[in-house]
Design a protein around this motif. Structure first.
Motif, PDB file in Angstrom:
ATOM      1  N   GLY A 311       5.607  -6.532 -34.212  1.00  0.00           N
ATOM      2  CA  GLY A 311       6.850  -6.762 -33.206  1.00  0.00           C
ATOM      3  C   GLY A 311       7.294  -5.823 -32.209  1.00  0.00           C
ATOM      4  N   SER A 321      10.054 -11.985 -30.901  1.00  0.00           N
ATOM      5  CA  SER A 321       9.616 -12.307 -32.149  1.00  0.00           C
ATOM      6  C   SER A 321      10.592 -13.265 -32.818  1.00  0.00           C
ATOM      7  CB  SER A 321       9.394 -11.206 -33.111  1.00  0.00           C
ATOM      8  OG  SER A 321       8.412 -10.627 -32.436  1.00  0.00           O
ATOM      9  N   CYS A 333      13.685  -6.564 -34.422  1.00  0.00           N
ATOM     10  CA  CYS A 333      14.065  -7.963 -33.921  1.00  0.00           C
ATOM     11  C   CYS A 333      15.794  -8.197 -34.261  1.00  0.00           C
ATOM     12  CB  CYS A 333      13.434  -9.038 -35.097  1.00  0.00           C
ATOM     13  SG  CYS A 333      13.607 -10.755 -34.525  1.00  0.00           S
TER      14      CYS A 333
END
Length: 398
Positions: A311, A321, A333
């Motif tokens: 990510g 993501s 994230c």
């Protein structure tokens, strides 16, 4: 650490076979640049043609397979390291012998000593992360919850092995982890807060110098990595038709990687009419090209990823993501900022589809996610990691 200090790095593999080895391959020259003299002790040597941690570098290396336990201990003693930097080995007698002889740090890359199978995930009644503390209850639930294999004898053996691992962890003065979730895991297992230090990890992709420029949507959802049941590829295929219906446009799944779950993913894609392109394993340049073309990276892991470096690497080129909220993934994230999260307790197809829709429905929101992912990736850099590590190596005691 003082100039010229000798640090012995200890790990399982000399070959670059996964994230730990990739991390060490990048870290070693950075330590050398700071005047540190590294040495490398590994359990398993690289085969012919395999990339090596020490490729292109010069420093002492010792192979447990070649020298045996006493042989490597004698060789290391002659080299006289100032500190051992342990990254997890199978031979616990070797780990204990090094602990008895030298000040040591341990980096916990995975669920070392906290799970019989090491996956922290149960498969029944549905795949979901496990927050149980390692103990007799794990043996009770191991078979009915399908935590690993089907042999009770193997479960008992591995339980005893992991209990010993955990007892060794408690002997380190400081242990390092890469995410808040991993820190919480070891606090639940009895380590004192001051002894568990979270240090920023970093990938092997340098973030772009400028924020991502506007570009038309491609309709591509990218998945990168080894295709196993833990990685949730089938759940992703099942989520795409629901997301496609909500968005009112086609989505193509692009998969860079391979593994035992590929046939199941292919069958699901045919059954559900999902356009999918399997690129197989790709080199770094091709992976970056695919990331620059995609609209979103999907990380549908149904186990608690200790971190999930892919990510951060995607963010380096402005790719946000979508993932389940498991393990260390929320460290990079952040919903509405660098991507979108689906509930992870348990992970569901509907939740993943909804997260895809949130990321892709509004072009302006998607553009903000792209820039947010790029800014996130800039926080996870090698300089910050080495600075934190250097301070820990300088600290007195074990």
């Amino acid at each position: 650490m003082s100039h010229g200090a000798r640090i012995l790095l200890v790990t399982r593999h000399r070959a670059v076979v996964g994230g730990v080895e990739s991390h060490l391959r990048t870290l070693l020259p950075l330590l050398q640049a700071r005047g540190i003299q590294p040495g490398l002790l590994f359990e398993h040597d690289a085969a012919s043609g395999q990339a090596r941690i020490d490729g292109g570098l010069e420093f002492p290396v010792w192979s447990l397979a070649a020298l045996g336990r006493q042989g490597v201990l004698d060789a290391v003693a002659a080299w006289r390291p100032d500190r051992v930097y342990q990254h997890g080995v199978q031979d616990l007698d070797l780990e204990e012998a090094l602990l008895e002889r030298y000040p040591a740090l341990l980096f916990l890359h995975a669920y070392y000593g906290t799970c019989i199978s090491g996956m922290k995930r149960q498969a029944s009644p549905s795949p979901s992360p496990c927050e149980r503390v390692l103990g007799p209850g794990c043996l009770v639930h191991y078979l009915p919850r399908r935590c690993g294999g089907r042999s009770p004898i193997t479960a008992l053996r591995e339980y005893r092995y992991q209990r010993r691992r955990l007892s060794l962890i408690h002997r380190y003065g400081t242990v390092l982890v890469g995410s808040r979730a991993m820190r919480e895991e070891y606090l639940r297992h009895g380590l004192a807060e001051a002894r568990v230090v979270c240090v920023p990890l970093f990938g092997d992709v340098v973030p772009d110098a400028e924020p991502p420029a506007p570009r038309p949507a491609s309709g591509q959802v990218l998945m990168v990595g080894r295709l196993t049941d833990l990685k949730g590829g089938v759940e992703l295929v099942r989520a795409l038709p629901r997301a496609r219906e909500a968005l009112g446009r086609e989505l193509e799944l692009v998969v860079a990687g391979d593994g035992p779950e590929r046939p199941r993913m292919e069958a699901e894609a045919v059954e559900r009419g999902v356009p999918v392109r399997f690129a197989g394993w790709v080199d770094r340049a091709e992976r970056e090209r695919l990331m620059r073309e995609a609209d979103v990276l999907a990380v549908p892991s149904v186990w608690p990823e200790p971190f999930g470096m892919v990510g951060v690497e995607a963010g380096a080129v402005g790719l946000p993501s979508v993932a389940f909220e498991v393990g260390g993934i929320p460290d990079w994230c952040e919903p509405g900022v660098s991507g979108e999260l689906a509930p992870g307790k348990p992970p569901t197809t509907r939740g993943l589809a909804d997260a895809l829709v949130r990321a892709l429905a509004d072009p302006e929101h998607h553009a903000r996610l792209r820039e947010g992912a790029w800014r996130m990736a800039r926080r996870f850099n090698a300089s910050a990691h080495v600075e934190a590590l250097d301070a820990l190596l300088k600290a007195p005691g074990r």
